[in-house]
Enzyme design. Sequence first.
Site, PDB file in Angstrom:
ATOM      1  N   CYS A   5       0.798  -1.101  -0.026  1.00  0.00           N
ATOM      2  CA  CYS A   5      -0.223  -0.152  -0.084  1.00  0.00           C
ATOM      3  C   CYS A   5       0.914   1.352  -0.135  1.00  0.00           C
ATOM      4  CB  CYS A   5      -0.757   0.060   1.099  1.00  0.00           C
ATOM      5  SG  CYS A   5      -1.941  -1.249   1.224  1.00  0.00           S
ATOM      6  N   ASN A   6       1.949   1.100  -0.491  1.00  0.00           N
ATOM      7  CA  ASN A   6       3.075   2.351  -0.430  1.00  0.00           C
ATOM      8  C   ASN A   6       3.488   2.528  -1.904  1.00  0.00           C
ATOM      9  OD1 ASN A   6       4.857   4.171  -0.211  1.00  0.00           O
ATOM     10  ND2 ASN A   6       5.613   3.483   1.872  1.00  0.00           N
TER      11      ASN A   6
END
Length: 492
Positions: free
Chosen positions: A411-412
């Site tokens: 999620c980065n």
Amino acid sequence: MSTVAPSPAPPDVDAAAQADAEAAFRDANPAFGSTAIIDELRRTEYRRLDARGDVYLDYTGGSLYAESQLEHHLRLVRDGVYGNPHSVNPTSSASTALVERARAAVLRHFNAPPGEYVCIFTPNATGALRLVGEAYPFGPLDRFLATCDNHNSVNGIREFARARGARTAYVPLDTPDLRVTDATLERHLDAGVMARHGLFAYPAQSNFSGVKHPLEWIAPAHDQGWDVLLDCAAFAPTSRLDLATWNPDFVAISFYKMFGYPTGLGALLARVRTLDRLRRPWFAGGSVVAATVQSDTVAPRSGHAGFEDGTVDYLGIPAVEIGLCHLERIGVDTISRRVEALGTWLLEALQRLRHSGGAPATRIYGPATGDRRGARDALTFLHPDGRVVDERFVDLLAAAHNISVRTGCFCNPGAGEAAFALSKERMLGVELSEGMSFDDYIERLGMPTGGAVRVSLGLASNFADVYRFISFANEFRDLADVPPGLPPRVGC
Ligand SMILES: Cc1ncc(COP(=O)(O)O)c(C=O)c1O
């Protein structure tokens, strides 16, 4: 020589070699002995790990709870009678007392100066970040600035900012370290003086590379007129944040990442004077003193109460105080010392891993040393010809060894783009359109694989965990190819 008995080796690991490696590690890291409380807890509170043969290396995903946390919480809810806190009857007051005790314990844990911060309970760090994003007074003269290294739950704030006409910008990362240089930061912070309101958001620790971005950024950001949103979801589990020393305007945390239980609870720690400037887009039961229907008026509650919608998780919140007591019994500094020593050993062992022809078997993303870096590594395994090993194969093999690691982009996306050298030009024109699979998308981007492998340590990690991961990593030596038929990727 070490006096602590080595951790037990599972059947697929050479016990004598593991014992020798652990003795050498302990000799080289004398301070590790001061963290022996965690070896003891592994035999008691966390015995399920060794009983099940689990190697847990996804502490950034979620930490692990101790048995006593569950027992204490169970006793509390079993022996008491607790009602909805939105009342004044005895059972309601009992709930309110527990919730307020937990709130005070959170502020104490972060050493917040009395009266300067409030603790707002949220479902998770994402809920805390959303509260700030939706209520920050963004307007056409305002700015939202974020480091490229940020979780999507911070990236999403840009949508609130843009919808209200504010300008958004990202501070790029330097490669290969995935840090931000002082000069780059200064240039971006300078733009703050042009804004009416400016919100600068960054993670105290990256959930991708483990880089600890400096808390020293807070003061110069304030000097340039920015409010600072510090994402501590990945930082707080193994590092101490002292709010008497550092004064970010907002801090987001998830409790399950700190001590495993309860899930579904986080907090926004907010500086009172900045919180007063937020304007919520709606109101709800619990967050208003009064609202009328016919005259269309609403009087919001002040402080934390104005940000807690509906009924708070009044049975779950007392488990936060129990979890904090557990964390403090071990000591955040003890955890920090331990994961730093184990993390450095792991990093160096991964860097040393070579194929028989001498080619490196791993590529580590982020800094080459453990300096100013949390105990997690994002890496890919490499075939002898330098191609990246498909992370789906790593997942399958890890599962066969009962090893839990995280794969993907975590999620980065910004840190991933920097790590995999994905330029804006390369991404422009390649959109994940309707009907396109994620596998097609990454192929069109020309990415060698769908992401990295993340190995993260935490409050119950021991030497055996990292040793078993290195034994597992050795299986990638001289691996010419992966078998066909890997499952499709569903997303990043
Ligand atoms: C740095 C960081 N920020 C925010 C989050 C979001 O946390 P949650 O999913 O608990 O809301 C995570 C989760 O992994 C994280 O690592």
